[in-house]
Scaffold this motif. Sequence first.
Motif, PDB file in Angstrom:
ATOM      1  N   PHE A   1     -31.116-108.920  23.937  1.00 26.34           N
ATOM      2  CA  PHE A   1     -31.969-107.753  24.161  1.00 26.34           C
ATOM      3  C   PHE A   1     -32.277-107.158  22.790  1.00 26.34           C
ATOM      4  O   PHE A   1     -31.375-106.678  22.095  1.00 26.34           O
ATOM      5  N   LEU A   2     -33.545-107.218  22.373  1.00 29.74           N
ATOM      6  CA  LEU A   2     -33.970-106.740  21.061  1.00 29.74           C
ATOM      7  C   LEU A   2     -34.921-105.556  21.198  1.00 29.74           C
ATOM      8  O   LEU A   2     -35.739-105.507  22.117  1.00 29.74           O
ATOM      9  N   LEU A   3     -34.823-104.622  20.254  1.00 33.55           N
ATOM     10  CA  LEU A   3     -35.730-103.484  20.181  1.00 33.55           C
ATOM     11  C   LEU A   3     -36.491-103.523  18.867  1.00 33.55           C
ATOM     12  O   LEU A   3     -35.940-103.904  17.828  1.00 33.55           O
ATOM     13  N   TYR A   4     -37.760-103.134  18.917  1.00 34.47           N
ATOM     14  CA  TYR A   4     -38.527-103.007  17.682  1.00 34.47           C
ATOM     15  C   TYR A   4     -39.475-101.823  17.805  1.00 34.47           C
ATOM     16  O   TYR A   4     -39.733-101.320  18.903  1.00 34.47           O
ATOM     17  N   SER A   5     -39.951-101.335  16.657  1.00 36.50           N
ATOM     18  CA  SER A   5     -40.925-100.252  16.639  1.00 36.50           C
ATOM     19  C   SER A   5     -42.306-100.869  16.527  1.00 36.50           C
ATOM     20  O   SER A   5     -42.636-101.480  15.507  1.00 36.50           O
ATOM     21  N   GLY A   6     -43.091-100.700  17.571  1.00 38.79           N
ATOM     22  CA  GLY A   6     -44.370-101.390  17.633  1.00 38.79           C
ATOM     23  C   GLY A   6     -45.544-100.449  17.672  1.00 38.79           C
ATOM     24  O   GLY A   6     -45.887 -99.791  16.714  1.00 38.79           O
TER      25      GLY A   6
ATOM     26  N   ALA B   1     -36.386-106.386  14.166  1.00 39.26           N
ATOM     27  CA  ALA B   1     -35.825-105.991  15.458  1.00 39.26           C
ATOM     28  C   ALA B   1     -34.343-105.684  15.307  1.00 39.26           C
ATOM     29  O   ALA B   1     -33.656-106.222  14.432  1.00 39.26           O
ATOM     30  N   VAL B   2     -33.849-104.834  16.188  1.00 38.60           N
ATOM     31  CA  VAL B   2     -32.436-104.481  16.259  1.00 38.60           C
ATOM     32  C   VAL B   2     -31.866-105.037  17.556  1.00 38.60           C
ATOM     33  O   VAL B   2     -32.509-104.944  18.613  1.00 38.60           O
ATOM     34  N   ILE B   3     -30.692-105.626  17.475  1.00 39.97           N
ATOM     35  CA  ILE B   3     -30.037-106.128  18.687  1.00 39.97           C
ATOM     36  C   ILE B   3     -29.488-104.950  19.478  1.00 39.97           C
ATOM     37  O   ILE B   3     -28.579-104.255  19.026  1.00 39.97           O
ATOM     38  N   ALA B   4     -30.045-104.715  20.653  1.00 43.31           N
ATOM     39  CA  ALA B   4     -29.531-103.671  21.531  1.00 43.31           C
ATOM     40  C   ALA B   4     -28.338-104.172  22.329  1.00 43.31           C
ATOM     41  O   ALA B   4     -27.355-103.456  22.538  1.00 43.31           O
TER      42      ALA B   4
ATOM     43  N   LEU C   1     -31.494-107.378  13.184  1.00 43.78           N
ATOM     44  CA  LEU C   1     -30.399-106.571  12.664  1.00 43.78           C
ATOM     45  C   LEU C   1     -29.371-106.277  13.756  1.00 43.78           C
ATOM     46  O   LEU C   1     -29.702-105.671  14.777  1.00 43.78           O
ATOM     47  N   PRO C   2     -28.136-106.677  13.577  1.00 41.59           N
ATOM     48  CA  PRO C   2     -27.076-106.272  14.511  1.00 41.59           C
ATOM     49  C   PRO C   2     -26.637-104.848  14.206  1.00 41.59           C
ATOM     50  O   PRO C   2     -26.812-104.349  13.090  1.00 41.59           O
ATOM     51  N   HIS C   3     -26.080-104.165  15.196  1.00 38.93           N
ATOM     52  CA  HIS C   3     -25.516-102.838  14.929  1.00 38.93           C
ATOM     53  C   HIS C   3     -24.048-102.754  15.340  1.00 38.93           C
ATOM     54  O   HIS C   3     -23.420-101.704  15.178  1.00 38.93           O
ATOM     55  N   GLU C   4     -23.496-103.850  15.881  1.00 35.53           N
ATOM     56  CA  GLU C   4     -22.085-103.885  16.243  1.00 35.53           C
ATOM     57  C   GLU C   4     -21.470-105.183  15.733  1.00 35.53           C
ATOM     58  O   GLU C   4     -22.156-106.190  15.565  1.00 35.53           O
ATOM     59  N   ASN C   5     -20.158-105.160  15.529  1.00 39.46           N
ATOM     60  CA  ASN C   5     -19.430-106.360  15.162  1.00 39.46           C
ATOM     61  C   ASN C   5     -19.152-107.209  16.397  1.00 39.46           C
ATOM     62  O   ASN C   5     -19.236-106.727  17.535  1.00 39.46           O
ATOM     63  N   THR C   6     -18.819-108.464  16.176  1.00 35.97           N
ATOM     64  CA  THR C   6     -18.488-109.366  17.277  1.00 35.97           C
ATOM     65  C   THR C   6     -17.029-109.783  17.196  1.00 35.97           C
ATOM     66  O   THR C   6     -16.364-109.618  16.177  1.00 35.97           O
ATOM     67  N   MET C   7     -16.530-110.328  18.310  1.00 32.04           N
ATOM     68  CA  MET C   7     -15.167-110.840  18.379  1.00 32.04           C
ATOM     69  C   MET C   7     -15.224-112.343  18.619  1.00 32.04           C
ATOM     70  O   MET C   7     -16.159-112.857  19.242  1.00 32.04           O
ATOM     71  N   ALA C   8     -14.212-113.050  18.134  1.00 35.99           N
ATOM     72  CA  ALA C   8     -14.247-114.510  18.159  1.00 35.99           C
ATOM     73  C   ALA C   8     -14.210-115.072  19.570  1.00 35.99           C
ATOM     74  O   ALA C   8     -14.864-116.081  19.860  1.00 35.99           O
ATOM     75  N   GLY C   9     -13.456-114.451  20.457  1.00 38.37           N
ATOM     76  CA  GLY C   9     -13.278-114.994  21.803  1.00 38.37           C
ATOM     77  C   GLY C   9     -14.562-115.177  22.576  1.00 38.37           C
ATOM     78  O   GLY C   9     -14.856-116.288  23.060  1.00 38.37           O
ATOM     79  N   PRO C  10     -15.366-114.132  22.730  1.00 36.68           N
ATOM     80  CA  PRO C  10     -16.629-114.296  23.468  1.00 36.68           C
ATOM     81  C   PRO C  10     -17.578-115.299  22.824  1.00 36.68           C
ATOM     82  O   PRO C  10     -18.283-116.028  23.531  1.00 36.68           O
TER      83      PRO C  10
ATOM     84  N   PRO D   1     -28.718 -91.672  19.947  1.00 39.35           N
ATOM     85  CA  PRO D   1     -30.168 -91.891  19.969  1.00 39.35           C
ATOM     86  C   PRO D   1     -30.544 -93.257  19.398  1.00 39.35           C
ATOM     87  O   PRO D   1     -29.890 -93.757  18.475  1.00 39.35           O
ATOM     88  N   VAL D   2     -31.600 -93.851  19.939  1.00 39.81           N
ATOM     89  CA  VAL D   2     -32.058 -95.148  19.459  1.00 39.81           C
ATOM     90  C   VAL D   2     -32.359 -95.093  17.966  1.00 39.81           C
ATOM     91  O   VAL D   2     -32.060 -96.032  17.219  1.00 39.81           O
ATOM     92  N   ALA D   3     -32.924 -93.993  17.495  1.00 41.05           N
ATOM     93  CA  ALA D   3     -33.266 -93.876  16.076  1.00 41.05           C
ATOM     94  C   ALA D   3     -32.027 -93.975  15.199  1.00 41.05           C
ATOM     95  O   ALA D   3     -32.071 -94.542  14.098  1.00 41.05           O
ATOM     96  N   ASP D   4     -30.892 -93.426  15.678  1.00 38.71           N
ATOM     97  CA  ASP D   4     -29.659 -93.501  14.894  1.00 38.71           C
ATOM     98  C   ASP D   4     -29.104 -94.918  14.882  1.00 38.71           C
ATOM     99  O   ASP D   4     -28.566 -95.381  13.871  1.00 38.71           O
ATOM    100  N   VAL D   5     -29.210 -95.619  16.012  1.00 38.13           N
ATOM    101  CA  VAL D   5     -28.784 -97.020  16.055  1.00 38.13           C
ATOM    102  C   VAL D   5     -29.597 -97.836  15.048  1.00 38.13           C
ATOM    103  O   VAL D   5     -29.049 -98.641  14.277  1.00 38.13           O
TER     104      VAL D   5
END
Length: 458
Positions: free
Chosen positions: A153-158, A209-212, A125-134, A422-426
């Motif tokens: 960099f991925l985060l998960y609840s384990g 997982a969430v993309i950090a 799961l992404p939590h931010e948008n991306t831009m074309a240039g990068p 907080p990570v939980a909000d992300v």
Amino acid sequence: MRLMMHADQPVPVPAGLVLVPFRAARFSASGPALAALTSPPYDIIDDAERAQLQARDAHNVVRLILPGDDYDGAARTLQEWLDGGVLRRDDKASIYVCEEEQDGHVQRGLIGAVALADPAAGIILPHENTMAGPVSDRLALTRATRANLEPIFLLYSGGGETSRIVSELVATPPQVETTTDDGVTHRLWAIDDPKVLTSVAADLLPRRAVIADGHHRYATYRQYQAERHAAGDGSGPWDFGLAFLVDATVSGPQVHPIHRAVIGLDLAAAVRRAAAEFTVRRLAGPDLAGRDPDGTATRSGSEPGSAESPAAGRSGGGVDPDHLLDELAKAGQGAHAFVVTDGTSAYLLTEPTAALLARSLPAGRSAAFRRLDVTVAHLALIVDVWGLADTVGVVDYHHDAPAAIAAAAAAGGTALLLNPTPVADVTSVAEAGERMPRKSTLFTPKPRTGLVLRPLDA
């Protein structure tokens, strides 16, 4: 590896969170010699640091990840290093436990090849948008080098079997250890036992997982995957991407805010406009807004200069960033709070009006999105109250408060300081299928580039 094929989709769809072993390319060095070969992630390296890294060692990985427009040159360099033994391939396909320790904080995770999935699948799961240039830049580099040069960099609840395996392994001596110049000690262990790898795979499969960090690299992975399938290459290593997967509930990252420098708005105007919709309290410096020409006062009816903290300023007349962040943290406990400053004066903004939030925050978005400080900062304060475009050049981003304050002061603008998300909000926003405003959160320590590379040939 478990993958399902959809007849109407040209690329594989993973059955869940799949992390597979691979034969890593690694520098033939350890200790200080290895540190000199590594770098921070490409997107936080400025021109000066790039030059310093290049000067530090002829084989520093920055020559691969930031080659300018010479993507083919990066590919030749990578091949030369592999052929010459600067980089060596591990004999066995492995998943790597990576531990990062800084100032007493320990973060642990697995480096492996993660099966790529559309965000709609609800696996990564992404939590931010991306831009074309990068994405275009990273894609050109991937096409040329045919390698994943640095992990996302991925985060998960384990808290399950994988975390138990990791905790047992890190009690043994690491195979690689080095301390980089940012004070982070990095340690690596390889897992190649088939039984252990099977246990890890079974534990991770039902999770998500969430993309950090690394949204642009993940978008690059998926675009490269689509290109290879469109070219008729079928399934292959391009169906996976190099990733650092961290259990946020056991040994997760530290979370920091990313502050803003609003270039085209001076502090007096910023406070005057904010006073109609926020409670405003002066924290430091001369009172720029207590007696405005149009008679505006704070919404609470008091003058903005009525409650300055006696310890707010430095002896030289400037603001004390640490004090401002302390005041911000106290005010932000369970409530929206922001600090605005030009480096000389500073004000605390709290208690946005219900009317402001109702008109500025999209009604169709989730409660998780609407309650974020960073959402209120962008949509309510910057766009609605200040009437500014939320674009690069109008709003710039800085990883620490002194840098944001210095940038605002140099431009005659206003620094906007935020509390960390907080990570939980992300995670809540990502699980709602939504994206946070760009540059919302900084997770540290980031995975170090150059510890593990992944050529896409096996």
